[in-house]
Design a protein around this motif. Structure first.
Motif, mmCIF file in Angstrom:
data_model
loop_
_atom_site.group_PDB
_atom_site.id
_atom_site.type_symbol
_atom_site.label_atom_id
_atom_site.label_comp_id
_atom_site.label_asym_id
_atom_site.label_seq_id
_atom_site.Cartn_x
_atom_site.Cartn_y
_atom_site.Cartn_z
ATOM 1 N N PHE A 68 0.814 -1.217 0.000
ATOM 2 C CA PHE A 68 0.000 0.000 0.000
ATOM 3 C C PHE A 68 0.846 1.265 0.000
ATOM 4 O O PHE A 68 0.333 2.341 -0.309
ATOM 5 N N VAL A 110 0.716 3.196 -3.247
ATOM 6 C CA VAL A 110 -0.532 3.803 -3.716
ATOM 7 C C VAL A 110 -0.311 5.261 -4.090
ATOM 8 O O VAL A 110 -0.744 5.735 -5.141
ATOM 9 N N TRP A 149 0.390 8.205 1.031
ATOM 10 C CA TRP A 149 0.274 6.913 1.709
ATOM 11 C C TRP A 149 1.661 6.415 2.110
ATOM 12 O O TRP A 149 1.842 5.872 3.201
#
Length: 385
Positions: A30, A33, A37
């Motif tokens: 993640f 992203v 983030w």
């Protein structure tokens, strides 16, 4: 996803709580992203909050050698199979285990180079970092198994970090005041009390004179860490009297102190002590027997951080589980871990002396050489702050 759609003011606290509970493997993905983030998940505040979530607490069984020629460390994530209630200090009979394969068992190859004949040991676990020692080559490595990142600690010139495998001469600790990890190398001789201390943030070793350690040697077993202090059992031969004491090293102030053991009700040549941490207090579990079977266990807790025996209190005394179980450590906030030596049983038992409840686990391995450590999956960096 653009930075605008990833704005935390739009996602709210729900996304924040979800991210805190996600495993490290997901968080690493993640981070790509968006820039926001990446910065958020990599921030110091998020890393600290993430590792404090109970969902990331694990109980791991560590084997010093794996099934292949190249040394490996095997992680066995253990889930409780049976829960029993202890009534009137008597342990209820534990049921049979399902013999089907356990999918939670994971064997992890070491990501760093090593030789087939080296002796590999995990000598410390703290906030998701493991301290791994290669005894024959004297190498020390900090390793985060969740991120698979590691760092070889360059040893000072002319210093051998060979360590007797039976003594905890190399330890790992954390200093919250400076957000720094430190590796401690104790002297291998009681006549030369010099200690080497490695600080991760500065990536450097420091030699410390420790005259208080003169005449002392680690007795055996792993050190425990509480706040910013390391504690371990030591053997003293002062005045020709064999004495066991607790040695404490304050990682922040870099000061050594000695702590007296509690005044045990009965002490014999077969009395064994092991340091553990229970509910944020330095504690010691003692047991004795005839050398084969254990008669009873006692749990002593030091209520104040002072080195006087009168500050120890015997809080629990309970009978044996099977006359063969031995304490191997502690986990969570107040549970003792007990196992069986030399592969006598597949069981590993977690016992909470406060609630008198037991959890039973299964080792699911025939290897005799193992230890159980408390491990928290985290995003901690092996490069320091």
């Amino acid at each position: 996803m653009s930075d605008e759609t990833a704005d935390w003011s739009l996602t709210g606290d729900v996304i924040y709580e979800i991210l805190l509970r996600l495993p490290v493997k997901s968080l690493l993905r993640f981070r790509s992203v968006s820039k926001s983030w990446y910065c958020y998940i990599s921030s110091r505040d998020f890393i600290q909050m993430h590792r404090r979530q109970p969902v990331h607490e694990k109980l791991l069984r560590v084997s010093d050698r794996g099934p292949r020629d190249i040394p490996t460390i095997s992680f066995f994530s253990l889930d409780p199979k049976i829960t029993t209630v202890v009534v009137d200090d008597e342990i209820d009979e534990l049921g049979d285990f399902d013999s089907s394969p356990d999918p939670s068992v994971v064997v992890v190859d070491l990501p760093f180079p090593c030789t087939p004949d080296d002796e590999v040991r995990v000598v410390g676990s703290c906030n998701g970092l493991l301290c791994v020692h290669f005894n024959r080559s004297s190498s020390i490595i900090l390793w985060n198994p969740a991120t698979r990142k590691y760092k070889l600690l360059e040893s000072p010139d002319c210093v051998s970090f060979y360590s007797d495998p039976f003594f905890p001469c190399i330890m790992l600790g954390f200093v919250p005041q400076t957000n720094d990890y430190k590796v401690i190398k104790l002297p291998s001789s009681s006549k030369n009390p010099k200690v080497w201390v490695y600080a991760l943030n500065s990536d450097s070793w420091e030699e410390i004179e420790a005259p208080i350690l003169h005449g002392l040697l680690p007795k055996g077993g792993s050190a425990v860490i509480l706040n910013h202090c390391l504690y371990w059992l030591s053997y003293s031969n002062d005045d020709d009297n064999e004495l066991d004491i607790i040695t404490c090293f304050d990682l922040y102030n870099q000061v050594f102190t000695r702590i007296k053991l509690p005044n045990l009700d009965t002490v014999t040549n077969l009395t064994i002590q092991k340091l553990v941490i229970l509910k944020g207090c330095l504690s010691m579990i003692t047991y004795s027997g005839n050398g084969i079977a254990v008669n009873n266990y006692e749990v002593w807790v030091m209520s104040e951080q002072q080195g006087a025996a009168e500050f120890w209190t015997k809080q629990f005394a309970f009978s044996s589980f099977s006359n063969l179980a031995r304490p191997v450590g502690s986990w969570r906030k107040g549970e003792l871990l007990l196992g069986y030596p030399n592969g006598l049983s597949l069981e590993l038992i977690s016992y909470n002396p406060y609630t008198k409840r037991t959890h039973s686990f299964q080792k699911r391995t025939s290897e005799d050489r193992f230890k159980v450590i408390y491990y928290v999956e985290s995003l901690e960096s092996v490069e320091g702050s």
